[in-house]
Design a protein around this motif. Structure first.
Motif, short mmCIF file in Angstrom:
data_model
loop_
_atom_site.label_atom_id
_atom_site.label_comp_id
_atom_site.label_asym_id
_atom_site.label_seq_id
_atom_site.Cartn_x
_atom_site.Cartn_y
_atom_site.Cartn_z
N UNK A 1 0.81 -1.21 0.00
CA UNK A 1 0.00 0.00 0.00
C UNK A 1 0.85 1.26 0.00
N UNK A 2 2.00 1.19 0.62
CA UNK A 2 2.95 2.31 0.73
C UNK A 2 4.22 1.72 1.33
N UNK A 3 5.30 2.51 1.38
CA UNK A 3 6.48 1.99 2.07
C UNK A 3 6.12 1.59 3.51
N UNK A 4 6.55 0.42 3.90
CA UNK A 4 6.27 -0.11 5.25
C UNK A 4 4.79 -0.26 5.54
N UNK A 5 4.00 -0.55 4.53
CA UNK A 5 2.56 -0.70 4.70
C UNK A 5 2.09 -1.83 3.78
N UNK A 6 1.82 -2.98 4.36
CA UNK A 6 1.48 -4.18 3.61
C UNK A 6 0.16 -4.77 4.08
N UNK A 7 -0.70 -5.08 3.14
CA UNK A 7 -1.96 -5.76 3.44
C UNK A 7 -1.79 -7.22 3.02
N UNK A 8 -1.75 -8.09 4.00
CA UNK A 8 -1.63 -9.54 3.77
C UNK A 8 -3.00 -10.18 3.90
N UNK A 9 -3.33 -11.07 2.99
CA UNK A 9 -4.55 -11.86 3.12
C UNK A 9 -4.15 -13.31 3.29
N UNK A 10 -4.63 -13.92 4.36
CA UNK A 10 -4.35 -15.30 4.69
C UNK A 10 -5.62 -16.11 4.46
N UNK A 11 -5.52 -17.20 3.73
CA UNK A 11 -6.67 -18.07 3.50
C UNK A 11 -6.61 -19.21 4.52
N UNK A 12 -7.62 -19.27 5.39
CA UNK A 12 -7.67 -20.26 6.45
C UNK A 12 -8.81 -21.24 6.21
N UNK A 13 -8.48 -22.54 6.13
CA UNK A 13 -9.48 -23.57 5.91
C UNK A 13 -9.88 -24.29 7.19
N UNK A 14 -9.12 -24.08 8.26
CA UNK A 14 -9.38 -24.75 9.53
C UNK A 14 -8.95 -23.83 10.67
N UNK A 15 -9.61 -23.96 11.80
CA UNK A 15 -9.20 -23.18 12.98
C UNK A 15 -7.77 -23.54 13.38
N UNK A 16 -7.34 -24.76 13.07
CA UNK A 16 -5.97 -25.18 13.38
C UNK A 16 -4.93 -24.43 12.55
N UNK A 17 -5.34 -23.83 11.44
CA UNK A 17 -4.42 -23.04 10.62
C UNK A 17 -3.95 -21.77 11.34
N UNK A 18 -4.69 -21.33 12.34
CA UNK A 18 -4.34 -20.12 13.09
C UNK A 18 -3.38 -20.53 14.21
#
Length: 146
Positions: free
Chosen positions: A108-125
Motif C-alpha cells: 500500500x505504501x512503504x512499510x505498509x502491507x496488506x496480507x490476506x491469509x486463507x484459512x481452511x481450519x481453525x488449526x491453521x491459526x
C-alpha cells in the motif's frame, strides 16, 4: 515523549469510530451472524479462533460490515471475509512476511502491507499467525507512527 492522540470521531448514523472526522465509509449496521448464514460450521470456528487471538492482544472493537468483519483499536488492523468453506483474514503489517497461508499481498505504501491469509481450519491459526496478529494489533494502536 509520545505524541498525544486525538479522540476518535464517531459516526452518528452507524456508531463506527474513525481517526478522521466525516470520513467516507460504508455506513450501515449489520449483524455478525449474517456472515455465517449458509456457511460451513468450520468458518465460524475459524472466526472464533481469530477473535480469541485478537482479544489476547488487548481491547478491541469488532464491527460487522456488509462484506467483512473488521477489528479495530484506533484504526482497523484486521478483517475477516467469510466464504462458504474458508475465511480470508486480512492483516495490516509494517513489513512483508512469508507465511504458508498468505493468499494475497498488497503493497500500500512503504512499510505498509496488506496480507490476506486463507484459512481452511481453525488449526491453521497457529502460534506464528498469532504473532502476526499481535504485530497488526500494534499497527491498529498506531504505535508504528510514533
Amino acid at each position: 515523549m509520545a505524541k498525544k492522540k486525538r479522540p476518535l470521531w464517531t459516526c452518528p448514523r452507524c456508531g463506527h469510530r474513525f481517526v478522521i472526522r466525516n470520513v467516507w465509509h460504508s455506513c450501515g449496521r449489520f449483524r455478525l451472524d449474517d456472515h455465517f448464514e449458509g456457511k460451513h460450521p468450520e468458518a465460524r470456528r475459524i472466526f472464533g479462533r481469530l477473535r480469541a487471538i485478537v482479544r489476547e492482544c488487548g481491547p478491541v472493537t469488532v464491527y460487522a460490515q456488509r462484506t467483512r468483519i473488521v477489528f479495530q483499536v484506533r484504526v482497523r488492523f484486521a478483517n475477516a471475509v467469510v466464504r462458504k468453506r474458508w475465511v480470508d483474514i486480512g492483516l495490516w503489517l509494517t513489513r512483508r512476511v512469508e507465511h504458508p497461508r498468505v493468499h494475497k499481498l498488497e503493497v500500500l505504501a512503504p512499510n505498509c502491507y496488506a496480507h490476506t491469509f486463507r484459512m481452511h481450519s481453525a488449526d491453521d491459526l497457529d502460534a506464528d499467525f498469532a504473532g502476526l496478529v499481535g504485530e497488526a494489533y500494534e499497527v491498529g494502536e498506531q504505535e508504528h507512527l510514533e
